[in-house]
Design a protein around this motif. Structure first.
Motif, PDB file in Angstrom:
ATOM      1  N   LEU A  20     -47.475 -21.661  28.956  1.00 49.36           N
ATOM      2  CA  LEU A  20     -46.342 -22.092  28.127  1.00 49.36           C
ATOM      3  C   LEU A  20     -46.819 -22.815  26.864  1.00 49.36           C
ATOM      4  O   LEU A  20     -46.499 -23.978  26.626  1.00 49.36           O
ATOM      5  CB  LEU A  20     -45.411 -22.998  28.938  1.00 49.36           C
ATOM      6  CG  LEU A  20     -44.822 -22.392  30.215  1.00 49.36           C
ATOM      7  CD1 LEU A  20     -43.900 -23.390  30.911  1.00 49.36           C
ATOM      8  CD2 LEU A  20     -44.071 -21.108  29.908  1.00 49.36           C
ATOM      9  N   LYS A  21     -47.567 -22.101  26.054  1.00 47.78           N
ATOM     10  CA  LYS A  21     -48.190 -22.698  24.879  1.00 47.78           C
ATOM     11  C   LYS A  21     -47.732 -22.045  23.584  1.00 47.78           C
ATOM     12  O   LYS A  21     -48.329 -22.240  22.525  1.00 47.78           O
ATOM     13  CB  LYS A  21     -49.713 -22.572  25.020  1.00 47.78           C
ATOM     14  CG  LYS A  21     -50.518 -23.635  24.304  1.00 47.78           C
ATOM     15  CD  LYS A  21     -51.993 -23.542  24.660  1.00 47.78           C
ATOM     16  CE  LYS A  21     -52.759 -24.686  24.007  1.00 47.78           C
ATOM     17  NZ  LYS A  21     -54.195 -24.659  24.397  1.00 47.78           N
TER      18      LYS A  21
ATOM     19  N   TYR B 146     -44.100 -18.445  26.788  1.00 52.45           N
ATOM     20  CA  TYR B 146     -45.431 -17.846  26.908  1.00 52.45           C
ATOM     21  C   TYR B 146     -45.556 -16.598  26.036  1.00 52.45           C
ATOM     22  O   TYR B 146     -46.514 -15.841  26.168  1.00 52.45           O
ATOM     23  CB  TYR B 146     -45.724 -17.480  28.367  1.00 52.45           C
ATOM     24  CG  TYR B 146     -44.633 -16.663  29.028  1.00 52.45           C
ATOM     25  CD1 TYR B 146     -44.535 -15.290  28.841  1.00 52.45           C
ATOM     26  CD2 TYR B 146     -43.684 -17.274  29.846  1.00 52.45           C
ATOM     27  CE1 TYR B 146     -43.517 -14.546  29.423  1.00 52.45           C
ATOM     28  CE2 TYR B 146     -42.668 -16.534  30.439  1.00 52.45           C
ATOM     29  CZ  TYR B 146     -42.596 -15.180  30.229  1.00 52.45           C
ATOM     30  OH  TYR B 146     -41.580 -14.441  30.809  1.00 52.45           O
ATOM     31  N   MET B 147     -44.599 -16.371  25.121  1.00 55.06           N
ATOM     32  CA  MET B 147     -44.583 -15.160  24.303  1.00 55.06           C
ATOM     33  C   MET B 147     -44.690 -15.493  22.818  1.00 55.06           C
ATOM     34  O   MET B 147     -44.128 -16.489  22.358  1.00 55.06           O
ATOM     35  CB  MET B 147     -43.277 -14.377  24.514  1.00 55.06           C
ATOM     36  CG  MET B 147     -43.046 -13.862  25.916  1.00 55.06           C
ATOM     37  SD  MET B 147     -41.345 -13.216  26.107  1.00 55.06           S
ATOM     38  CE  MET B 147     -41.406 -11.751  25.056  1.00 55.06           C
ATOM     39  N   VAL B 148     -45.394 -14.639  22.068  1.00 53.73           N
ATOM     40  CA  VAL B 148     -45.358 -14.684  20.608  1.00 53.73           C
ATOM     41  C   VAL B 148     -45.245 -13.252  20.093  1.00 53.73           C
ATOM     42  O   VAL B 148     -45.764 -12.321  20.711  1.00 53.73           O
ATOM     43  CB  VAL B 148     -46.599 -15.374  19.992  1.00 53.73           C
ATOM     44  CG1 VAL B 148     -46.618 -16.849  20.328  1.00 53.73           C
ATOM     45  CG2 VAL B 148     -47.889 -14.704  20.443  1.00 53.73           C
ATOM     46  N   GLU B 149     -44.561 -13.094  18.982  1.00 53.74           N
ATOM     47  CA  GLU B 149     -44.407 -11.772  18.366  1.00 53.74           C
ATOM     48  C   GLU B 149     -45.215 -11.725  17.076  1.00 53.74           C
ATOM     49  O   GLU B 149     -45.092 -12.599  16.226  1.00 53.74           O
ATOM     50  CB  GLU B 149     -42.943 -11.492  18.059  1.00 53.74           C
ATOM     51  CG  GLU B 149     -42.710 -10.160  17.349  1.00 53.74           C
ATOM     52  CD  GLU B 149     -41.278  -9.997  16.868  1.00 53.74           C
ATOM     53  OE1 GLU B 149     -40.412  -9.716  17.711  1.00 53.74           O
ATOM     54  OE2 GLU B 149     -41.043 -10.167  15.651  1.00 53.74           O
TER      55      GLU B 149
ATOM     56  N   TYR C 261     -46.698 -10.452  22.527  1.00 50.67           N
ATOM     57  CA  TYR C 261     -47.885 -10.821  23.301  1.00 50.67           C
ATOM     58  C   TYR C 261     -47.540 -11.858  24.369  1.00 50.67           C
ATOM     59  O   TYR C 261     -46.618 -12.667  24.197  1.00 50.67           O
ATOM     60  CB  TYR C 261     -48.959 -11.397  22.378  1.00 50.67           C
ATOM     61  CG  TYR C 261     -49.455 -10.437  21.320  1.00 50.67           C
ATOM     62  CD1 TYR C 261     -50.510  -9.557  21.578  1.00 50.67           C
ATOM     63  CD2 TYR C 261     -48.877 -10.410  20.053  1.00 50.67           C
ATOM     64  CE1 TYR C 261     -50.966  -8.678  20.599  1.00 50.67           C
ATOM     65  CE2 TYR C 261     -49.328  -9.540  19.068  1.00 50.67           C
ATOM     66  CZ  TYR C 261     -50.375  -8.679  19.353  1.00 50.67           C
ATOM     67  OH  TYR C 261     -50.817  -7.806  18.380  1.00 50.67           O
ATOM     68  N   THR C 262     -48.324 -11.862  25.446  1.00 51.88           N
ATOM     69  CA  THR C 262     -48.141 -12.804  26.547  1.00 51.88           C
ATOM     70  C   THR C 262     -49.359 -13.717  26.640  1.00 51.88           C
ATOM     71  O   THR C 262     -50.500 -13.237  26.701  1.00 51.88           O
ATOM     72  CB  THR C 262     -47.958 -12.065  27.882  1.00 51.88           C
ATOM     73  OG1 THR C 262     -46.804 -11.223  27.796  1.00 51.88           O
ATOM     74  CG2 THR C 262     -47.773 -13.038  29.036  1.00 51.88           C
ATOM     75  N   LEU C 263     -49.115 -15.018  26.658  1.00 54.15           N
ATOM     76  CA  LEU C 263     -50.193 -16.001  26.795  1.00 54.15           C
ATOM     77  C   LEU C 263     -50.459 -16.246  28.275  1.00 54.15           C
ATOM     78  O   LEU C 263     -49.535 -16.449  29.067  1.00 54.15           O
ATOM     79  CB  LEU C 263     -49.813 -17.309  26.098  1.00 54.15           C
ATOM     80  CG  LEU C 263     -49.354 -17.190  24.630  1.00 54.15           C
ATOM     81  CD1 LEU C 263     -49.088 -18.574  24.051  1.00 54.15           C
ATOM     82  CD2 LEU C 263     -50.371 -16.438  23.790  1.00 54.15           C
TER      83      LEU C 263
END
Length: 647
Positions: free
Chosen positions: A69-70, A100-103, A53-55
């Motif tokens: 950038l969280k 800025y990414m989470v999986e 995912y992109t924040l």
């Protein structure tokens, strides 16, 4: 990717000194796994997906949008539940390359029960909601997009940081080091070590889309005082100079547990043939660094972004310091089939370490699997932690995974982790992430069911591996799903036998076994001439125990894939191109301005939230009460009633 352990990362010069040690003990660790678990059988089907995912941060007042950038702050909260109650979690969270990414993945694998197909989309929706709950500032949201359109343009992050060309971890003219995930040293170490190993920054050149008013030749002027950009950039290409341009993109991946090592090897080969087809169908990356490119997929960008080969290894200089000329990046298509059936189609000259190959064969591992790992282990480790240099090879696999997990290929063959209940697995890696949970669930469902069809019907999809590589090139082209043709087998019946590990498939010339086909024909079939993958899935579903509710859910997903393949629905990439072309701010010069980017991302957000339909992407609204779905469900009910009546 598991929870990352912390440690003291070594510099490239230090890592290089231990490269042979890592390779030696990585191979010993694999030999131990193989000897202990090669006869493990009867594992049940388990599978799961990974969505990156992109924040995003909107400034609606000024009509601007940024990469937010969280990630570390969000992950610190999301991972708390897993650390406290690992056995009961519904979702699991991991860091990715960029800040800025989470999986996100399901908390636990799904299994062979058909009803689990009703859970895929719901779990994806839950993941999205959990991220959103932790984005509390005004204008913050989460999207499942491959790449932010203006990634690498000035001020693309929130908060804003400036690049540091000529210094820092990436030395990029476009991508600031602060955009790399700051919560773990692995990502910064990978970035710096790749650059130092190859002796220069990565240099990625993607052809620009030539519109009516695009300058010809298209040549950018770069602000770097050292002139590296001017030397590395090609005319009529978009130039990218940092690992973040590839690893800062998002994708959708799926992993399957097989019942045995042999089934895993068979699935690995069969699915490898499908990787370019699925990549073309899921194409979603037409914009790079604020320009429309002439490609629709991310693959060549990410391959270039982690290409650590030296000029010697690229064949540009005679071999002196290095051992091999290596044709591909570490992130690329597979170079060898693993099953006995696949051996006939291994027509790529496999670069591999012959000493490692012999060591593996001397340990009882067959030639094909030995060559596979001897090929992966021509690479150096890219990052190494001081604490992991010396470890027990019978209890740990850090050295094996160090090299295994940094060979990022279209498919990955995954041995069981030590001391776990997990079996032999394969990972399907080429799919571009889609905008909605419905679309992502559709691709997951399609691939999971395809594995069942391949095994149940004993299919043979194999073609020469060189043709799969050609398909990979075709799949990235603009509008490939509708316009390109792909090499595929004419008949999918498996008519081979394997004796003593060697395949025997008659005397038929390979050239007679495949032809160029459209994706429409491959997926949907054609007039009795070719069955089509989805008609085969439908045939499988009619022969297994599946309730009406689940069948309707699956039908909805398969219909999306069918309509994408036929060209009735657009790929995400083509939908984005149409949006840009029709935007009043677009000047037909290939430039995606801040205004266009803001409006595009705002449209993405509204579609994701269900505020706006996108019929060109996925047809009518996906409610189960839609006319199309109700009609299909009635047909299924009638079909099942007829079956019951004949019993």
């Amino acid at each position: 990717m598991g929870l990352l352990s912390l440690g003291s990362p070594l510099s490239w010069s230090e890592t290089k000194q231990h490269a042979d040690h890592v390779r030696k003990h990585g191979i010993l660790q694999f030999i131990h796994i193989y000897k202990k678990l090669k006869d493990r059988e009867n594992d049940c089907l388990k599978w799961g997906d990974e969505v990156e995912y992109t924040l995003i941060k909107f400034d609606h007042e000024n009509k601007k949008v940024y990469n937010n950038l969280k990630a570390k702050e969000v992950l610190d909260v999301l991972q708390l539940e897993e650390l406290k109650n690992p056995s009961t979690i519904k979702t699991a969270w991991r860091p990715e390359y960029a800040g800025y990414m989470v999986e996100g993945t399901p908390g636990h694998p799904l299994g062979g029960c058909m009803r689990h197909f009703n859970m895929v989309e719901a779990n994806m929706k839950l993941r999205r909601e959990e991220i959103q709950q932790n984005l509390t500032e005004s204008g913050e949201t989460v999207l499942s997009i491959v790449a932010f359109p203006r990634l690498g343009c000035p001020n693309f992050t929130y908060p804003n940081f400036k690049p540091t060309p000529g210094r820092g971890v990436s030395s990029s003219m476009f991508f600031p080091d602060q955009a790399i995930f700051q919560g773990h040293p692995r990502f910064r170490t990978l970035t710096q070590n790749i650059r130092e190993r190859r002796g220069s920054k990565v240099a990625i050149n993607v052809p620009i889309f030539k519109d009516v008013k695009t300058p010809s030749p298209f040549i950018e002027k770069f602000p770097d005082v050292q002139g590296e950009g001017a030397r590395a950039a090609k005319p009529d290409h978009i130039y990218l100079d940092a690992m973040g341009f590839g690893m800062g993109m998002s994708c959708l991946q799926m992993t399957f547990q097989a019942c045995s090592i042999n089934e895993a090897r068979y699935l690995y080969d069969q699915l490898a043939v499908v990787t370019p087809i699925v990549m073309a169908l899921s194409a979603a990356t037409p914009i790079l660094r604020g320009y429309l490119s002439d490609l629709d997929c991310r693959w060549c960008v990410i391959a270039g972004a982690v290409d650590d080969r030296t000029p010697e290894e690229m064949g540009l200089e005679p071999l002196k310091e290095n051992r091999f000329v290596i044709p591909k990046s570490r992130y690329d298509s597979i170079s060898t089939y693993l099953s006995p059936e696949g051996n006939k189609y291994n027509d790529i000259d496999l670069v591999h370490d012959k000493d490692i190959c012999q060591q593996l064969m001397d340990s009882g591992i067959d030639n094909q699997l030995a060559r596979h790992y001897a090929h992966l282990f021509i690479r150096d480790p890219l990052s190494l932690f001081q604490e992991h240099i010396h470890e027990d090879d019978e209890q740990h696999t850090n050295h094996f995974e160090n090299i295994q997990s940094t060979n990022w290929q279209t498919m990955r063959f995954k041995p069981p982790p030590p001391n776990s209940s997990i079996g032999w697995r394969v990972e399907f890696r080429p799919t571009e992430v889609q905008l909605t949970d419905f679309e992502n669930a559709a691709y997951v469902t399609f691939i999971v069911l395809l594995t069942r069809v391949i095994l149940s019907f004993d299919l043979n999809l194999l073609i020469p591996l060189s043709k799969v590589d050609e398909n990979m090139i075709s799949a990235q082209k603009r509008d490939a799903a509708r316009k390109e043709k792909f090499f595929f087998r004419k008949t999918l019946k498996k008519c081979s036998t394997a004796v003593n590990g060697e395949a025997h498939i008659g005397d038929t010339d390979c050239e007679d076994e495949f032809e160029l086909m459209s994706i429409d024909k491959i997926i949907n079939g054609k007039n009795g001439e070719f069955p089509g993958l989805i008609p085969l899935i439908e045939s499988y579903l009619s022969n297994v125990d599946v309730d009406i509710d689940t069948r309707c859910t699956i039908s909805q997903y398969l219909t999306l894939i069918q309509r994408k393949a036929s060209g009735e629905l657009l790929t995400t990439a083509q939908w984005i191109r149409r949006f840009v072309a029709l935007h009043p701010d677009y000047k037909q010069d290939s430039v995606v301005s801040e205004t266009i980017c803001y409006d595009l991302m705002n449209t993405f957000h509204r579609v994701t939230q269900g505020e706006l339909g996108a019929p060109e992407l996925f047809g009518k609204p996906t409610s189960r009460t839609s006319d199309v779905l109700m009609k299909k469900c009635l047909e299924i009910k009638e079909e099942m009633a007829k079956i019951e009546a004949t019993k």
